[in-house]
Design a protein around this motif. Structure first.
Motif, PDB file in Angstrom:
ATOM      1  N   GLY A  52      55.748  16.701  36.775  1.00 14.06           N
ATOM      2  CA  GLY A  52      54.626  16.040  37.420  1.00 14.06           C
ATOM      3  C   GLY A  52      54.410  16.582  38.747  1.00 14.06           C
ATOM      4  N   LEU A  53      55.365  17.009  39.565  1.00 17.71           N
ATOM      5  CA  LEU A  53      55.312  17.633  40.763  1.00 17.71           C
ATOM      6  C   LEU A  53      54.503  19.001  40.573  1.00 17.71           C
ATOM      7  N   LEU A  54      54.781  19.795  39.903  1.00 18.28           N
ATOM      8  CA  LEU A  54      54.265  21.172  40.000  1.00 18.28           C
ATOM      9  C   LEU A  54      53.003  21.057  39.145  1.00 18.28           C
ATOM     10  N   GLU A  55      52.794  20.174  38.109  1.00 20.81           N
ATOM     11  CA  GLU A  55      51.397  19.993  37.585  1.00 20.81           C
ATOM     12  C   GLU A  55      50.426  19.591  38.657  1.00 20.81           C
ATOM     13  N   ASP A  56      50.894  18.539  39.454  1.00 18.51           N
ATOM     14  CA  ASP A  56      50.080  17.874  40.458  1.00 18.51           C
ATOM     15  C   ASP A  56      49.765  19.135  41.565  1.00 18.51           C
ATOM     16  N   ARG A  57      50.601  20.129  42.000  1.00 15.08           N
ATOM     17  CA  ARG A  57      50.444  21.271  43.015  1.00 15.08           C
ATOM     18  C   ARG A  57      49.297  22.227  42.273  1.00 15.08           C
ATOM     19  N   LEU A  58      49.491  22.258  40.957  1.00 20.56           N
ATOM     20  CA  LEU A  58      48.573  23.111  40.310  1.00 20.56           C
ATOM     21  C   LEU A  58      46.969  22.524  40.346  1.00 20.56           C
ATOM     22  N   ALA A  59      47.120  21.147  39.799  1.00 20.75           N
ATOM     23  CA  ALA A  59      46.022  20.309  39.966  1.00 20.75           C
ATOM     24  C   ALA A  59      45.328  20.519  41.219  1.00 20.75           C
ATOM     25  N   ALA A  60      45.856  20.264  42.279  1.00 24.25           N
ATOM     26  CA  ALA A  60      45.158  20.288  43.554  1.00 24.25           C
ATOM     27  C   ALA A  60      44.669  21.893  43.801  1.00 24.25           C
ATOM     28  N   HIS A  61      45.340  22.649  43.630  1.00 21.33           N
ATOM     29  CA  HIS A  61      44.569  23.941  43.484  1.00 21.33           C
ATOM     30  C   HIS A  61      43.335  24.323  42.926  1.00 21.33           C
ATOM     31  N   LEU A  62      43.265  23.990  41.428  1.00 16.87           N
ATOM     32  CA  LEU A  62      42.306  24.107  40.740  1.00 16.87           C
ATOM     33  C   LEU A  62      41.055  23.306  41.029  1.00 16.87           C
ATOM     34  N   LEU A  63      41.377  22.036  41.284  1.00 20.27           N
ATOM     35  CA  LEU A  63      40.329  21.122  41.698  1.00 20.27           C
ATOM     36  C   LEU A  63      39.719  21.447  42.965  1.00 20.27           C
ATOM     37  N   ALA A  64      40.471  21.653  44.130  1.00 24.03           N
ATOM     38  CA  ALA A  64      39.839  22.231  45.603  1.00 24.03           C
ATOM     39  C   ALA A  64      38.980  23.478  45.219  1.00 24.03           C
ATOM     40  N   ALA A  65      39.495  24.484  44.649  1.00 22.45           N
ATOM     41  CA  ALA A  65      38.654  25.657  44.241  1.00 22.45           C
ATOM     42  C   ALA A  65      37.179  25.081  43.751  1.00 22.45           C
ATOM     43  N   TRP A  66      37.345  24.670  42.632  1.00 24.46           N
ATOM     44  CA  TRP A  66      36.133  24.078  41.629  1.00 24.46           C
ATOM     45  C   TRP A  66      35.087  23.389  42.526  1.00 24.46           C
ATOM     46  N   ARG A  67      35.825  22.194  43.133  1.00 21.46           N
ATOM     47  CA  ARG A  67      34.728  21.235  43.915  1.00 21.46           C
ATOM     48  C   ARG A  67      34.076  21.864  45.057  1.00 21.46           C
ATOM     49  N   ASP A  68      34.697  23.275  45.654  1.00 25.51           N
ATOM     50  CA  ASP A  68      34.191  23.902  46.764  1.00 25.51           C
ATOM     51  C   ASP A  68      33.284  25.035  46.104  1.00 25.51           C
ATOM     52  N   GLY A  69      33.165  25.216  44.828  1.00 27.18           N
ATOM     53  CA  GLY A  69      32.228  26.009  44.262  1.00 27.18           C
ATOM     54  C   GLY A  69      32.909  27.405  43.964  1.00 27.18           C
TER      55      GLY A  69
END
Length: 335
Positions: free
Chosen positions: A298-315
């Motif tokens: 869960g910890l590492l998947e959450d870190r990955l999700a934060a990276h992916l979503l931050a990038a995509w939401r910023d375009g």
């Protein structure tokens, strides 16, 4: 061979390709960020010698003592950091129960919820490219735990793995199905192609499996990780299958996740009652390690999700930018 991301990974790459003068010391490894690009690539490269290896690397280096000493230092550093971010609890029932809770409707904040709501083909392609570092070796690291189990846990683990490897049919091996998904999305299906554009957050999720799988002392953590994957896979796969349909992906792209919706719903029951239940029956003292595996996932998947979503939401692209190179892009769909 991947491009180095710092002095540590550069030393390991050099060692594997013939330069024996740059291998980092344990102290140098311990001073680096355990979740950072340099340490995670170091681990990924060394672990790869236990999988398919590299065409330019002597296969006997898999068990080279100097290389193993560096790997051990990086593993200990990484594992200590993971332990600091997890609870240390031994309540397996509570940890497993937390995996069974799904957000109501489509209101979740996970990557799969985002992809379902957005259904953007460019983001789905990036997600598939990055996940290929795991899915093209899917189930391989989990097999290392089989000789370390017995009785119910071993029998159930092998039963699940039999499904993962296509039930004896090469064309149904899940890694093959993922390669077909990639081809349908216009991606390069060559094993390891996207390692240079994979961020440390993605490498860490793959390295964790190798770390848990290669150490008998972490067999409980591997089972916990495996449980986390199997229990959460079915609903996440359902969302990804729907997202691919909405984005207009082809049948092969949809098939991989459709297969996991059905298969992993069954696997969830088997892993909970037989793999975990059997292991705790045989070795109840491994409860804390099972929880560690669940929480680390869960910890590492959450870190990955934060990276992916931050990038995509910023375009922005979620792919890692290569120093001195143009912004990373994936092959055109018609290539």
């Amino acid at each position: 061979m991947p491009r180095p991301r710092g002095e540590l990974s550069a030393g390991v790459v050099a060692y594997l390709t013939g330069d024996r003068t740059r291998l980092p010391s344990a102290d140098e490894v311990r001073r680096a960020d355990p979740f950072g690009e340099d340490v995670q690539l170091l681990l990924y490269v060394v672990y790869e010698t236990h999988y398919r290896g590299f065409a330019t690397v002597d296969e006997d280096l898999e068990w080279d003592p100097s290389l193993l000493a560096v790997r051990a230092a990086a593993e200990q550093h990484f594992l200590a950091a993971v332990r600091e971010e997890t609870s240390g609890d031994a309540d397996v029932a509570q940890a497993v129960g937390s995996l069974l809770v799904e957000p109501v409707g489509d209101d979740g904040t996970s990557v799969t919820h985002h992809l379902l709501r957005e259904a953007r083909l460019d983001q789905l392609r990036e997600y598939a490219a990055l996940r290929s570092l795991y899915h093209l070796k899917e189930a391989d690291p989990h097999l290392w735990v089989v000789p370390r189990l017995r009785g119910r846990a071993k029998a159930a683990m092998v039963a699940i793995e039999y499904d993962e490897f296509g039930a004896g049919r090469a064309e149904a091996v899940h890694a093959h199905l993922f390669a077909e998904l990639m081809a349908d999305l216009g991606l390069d299906t060559t094993y390891g192609t996207y390692v240079d554009v994979a961020p440390a957050e993605l490498l860490a999720t793959v390295n964790m499996m190798s770390l848990f799988g290669l150490h008998r002392s972490l067999r409980g953590a591997l089972v916990g990780h495996f449980a986390a994957v199997e229990i959460t896979s079915s609903p996440g796969s359902r969302r990804l299958a729907q997202a691919l349909r909405r984005a207009g992906a082809g049948a092969a792209a949809q098939r991989f996740y459709d297969e996991h919706v059905e298969a992993d719903a069954v696997h969830e029951q088997v892993v909970r009652h037989e793999v975990i239940g059997g292991l705790l029956e045989d070795e109840p003292w491994l409860a804390a390690d099972i929880v560690l595996g669940i929480e680390a996932t869960g910890l590492l998947e959450d870190r990955l999700a934060a990276h992916l979503l931050a990038a995509w939401r910023d375009g922005r692209t979620a792919l890692r930018e290569l120093p001195g190179a143009p912004a990373p892009t994936l092959p055109a769909l018609d290539s």
